[in-house]
Scaffold this motif. Structure first.
Motif, short mmCIF file in Angstrom:
data_model
loop_
_atom_site.label_atom_id
_atom_site.label_comp_id
_atom_site.label_asym_id
_atom_site.label_seq_id
_atom_site.Cartn_x
_atom_site.Cartn_y
_atom_site.Cartn_z
N ALA A 100 41.63 10.36 24.93
CA ALA A 100 41.77 9.87 25.94
C ALA A 100 41.07 10.12 27.10
O ALA A 100 40.04 10.84 27.16
N THR A 101 41.23 9.12 28.10
CA THR A 101 40.24 9.17 29.27
C THR A 101 41.35 8.87 30.19
O THR A 101 42.40 7.72 31.07
N LYS A 102 41.61 9.49 31.26
CA LYS A 102 42.42 9.98 32.70
C LYS A 102 43.77 9.00 32.37
O LYS A 102 44.28 8.71 32.91
N MET A 146 45.03 6.53 26.90
CA MET A 146 44.86 6.68 24.82
C MET A 146 43.43 5.51 24.41
O MET A 146 44.04 4.69 25.42
N VAL A 147 41.90 6.45 23.93
CA VAL A 147 41.56 5.88 23.45
C VAL A 147 41.66 5.61 21.93
O VAL A 147 42.13 6.23 21.54
N LEU A 148 41.02 4.05 22.18
CA LEU A 148 41.20 3.39 20.36
C LEU A 148 39.87 4.13 19.67
O LEU A 148 39.24 4.48 19.00
N LYS A 149 39.05 3.14 20.49
CA LYS A 149 37.40 3.20 19.89
C LYS A 149 36.44 3.42 21.32
O LYS A 149 36.89 2.82 22.14
N GLU A 194 44.61 0.50 24.19
CA GLU A 194 45.88 -0.46 23.34
C GLU A 194 45.97 -1.64 24.42
O GLU A 194 45.86 -3.10 23.88
N ASP A 195 45.90 -2.30 25.74
CA ASP A 195 45.87 -3.05 26.73
C ASP A 195 44.98 -3.67 26.91
O ASP A 195 44.74 -3.95 27.59
N GLY A 196 43.34 -3.53 26.50
CA GLY A 196 42.08 -4.25 26.98
C GLY A 196 41.12 -3.04 26.89
O GLY A 196 41.49 -2.49 25.97
N LYS A 197 39.98 -3.32 27.69
CA LYS A 197 39.06 -2.45 26.84
C LYS A 197 37.69 -2.77 28.26
O LYS A 197 37.79 -3.86 29.37
N VAL A 198 36.74 -2.32 28.76
CA VAL A 198 36.21 -1.66 30.17
C VAL A 198 34.85 -1.29 29.80
O VAL A 198 34.97 -0.33 28.96
N TRP A 199 34.13 -2.03 29.94
CA TRP A 199 32.45 -1.38 30.43
C TRP A 199 32.94 -0.09 31.34
O TRP A 199 32.93 -0.10 33.05
N VAL A 200 32.23 1.43 30.96
CA VAL A 200 32.61 2.14 32.03
C VAL A 200 31.47 2.34 33.09
O VAL A 200 30.82 1.73 32.62
N ALA A 201 31.77 2.46 34.06
CA ALA A 201 30.90 2.90 35.47
C ALA A 201 31.19 0.88 36.16
O ALA A 201 29.67 1.71 37.02
#
Lengths: 139, 80, 139, 80
Positions: free
Chosen positions: A39-41, A44-47, A129-136
């Protein structure tokens, strides 16, 4: 003042890192193992996916180890970083530092991971589950 | 000169490709390159920050770039 | 807030410590490995012997882990300590700490080993070519 | 009362045994035990320091000791 700095596309091996870092001249070894958290904040993190600008990443990691050797009386420093797709629980990074005395090993290990996260050109994309994001990437 | 610009992380998404070619005067500095890229790819300006690397080293705004340099856009890093 | 606190007369196993400490809820793991150094203050060490007052040592180590849980948001703490005769390069102690974020893991791991060396009733005898000495016994 | 005192590390060497039996008044405190032991084993006083543990806990000088307690001499520790 030996280093082992590598970027792998395959799973990292903690045992081989520990075998490399141990030596009869050492009294203390500090090993940092980063792991993919579920998990992040609260989300739930998938990968995760890690991408590296490999030659520059190796060069920047090498600079960090040289700085650590200048700052602390440490003997060996290992940095292994993973790229590609990682599942929850897998290991993106292992830092290992050996020294005659433990204070130097702790200080240098922490310096290496803290600085790596600031300067080494490696990027992490989190998949939810609802998308993806480049961290920072964004403020 | 024609310069091939490598892109990583979100910069690759913004460019829509792992590298793009731009036209710059020979010896142009990093600041000029950034301005040009931000004009062509306005989403670059929305990044928290980004750096330019020349030959695997972080470059300052006033560093000049030549045709044989390897140039890369380095968005905020997040390794470890 | 899980702990694994054990005293062994047989060689410690870094890999089983790492397997126990890893978890999907963790983002950072710090592992301290103490090793028998080949020299103390420039004098060649042949071997060490560790003796423990076992029930009290377990009790004191347990107190240290509870203090660490109170001080930092850490998830699991492992302490494995060896007793008996150890050769140069062998491992007297392994501390492993997992946490959501690495700062807590580093701080707690260092606290555990620093405090262990102050309060846990375990004694080390160093063997040199010309004699042997209980460490820290005399001023 | 007769008290069995466990010894570890250099204290075991000083006593010449892993435990010794001493005679103390029931309820005597830790300070009294230390004085008695230092009289019988003067080398104890040459230690950097030492503690008494009662039932696996470090005891203060004023802690009283009863016959059923497990008592141990704890010379300076050096684990890790």
């Amino acid at each position: 003042m030996e280093t082992q700095i590598e970027i792998f596309e395959t799973p990292l091996n903690t045992q081989s890192c520990i075998e490399w870092i141990m030596s009869p001249a050492s009294g203390g070894i500090d090993v940092f193992i980063g792991t993919v958290r579920n998990a992040t904040k609260g989300k739930m993190v998938l990968k995760l996916e890690f991408e590296a600008y490999k030659p520059m990443a190796i060069s920047e990691m090498s600079k960090i180890t040289q700085q650590a050797f200048e700052k602390w009386p440490v003997q060996k420093i290992l940095i292994h970083h993973r790229t590609g797709t990682l599942q929850v629980g897998e290991i993106p990074v292992i830092i290992a530092v050996s020294a005659a005395h433990r204070d130097a090993a702790f200080d240098a290990c922490r310096y290496v991971i803290d600085t790596l996260k600031q300067t080494v050109p490696i990027w992490k994309k989190e998949f939810f589950e609802d998308g993806k994001v480049w961290v920072a990437a964004h403020p | 000169m024609e310069l091939n610009i490598l892109a990583f992380g979100i910069a690759k998404d913004i460019f829509g490709a792992p590298s793009v070619i731009v036209n710059l005067d020979e010896g142009a500095d990093t600041a000029t390159l950034k301005t040009l890229l931000e004009t062509q790819y306005p989403r670059l300006k929305q990044l928290a920050s980004y750096m330019v690397a020349v030959n695997n080293e972080y470059a300052q705004d006033e560093n000049s770039i030549s045709e044989r340099d390897e140039v890369a856009i380095i968005p905020p890093v997040s390794g470890g």
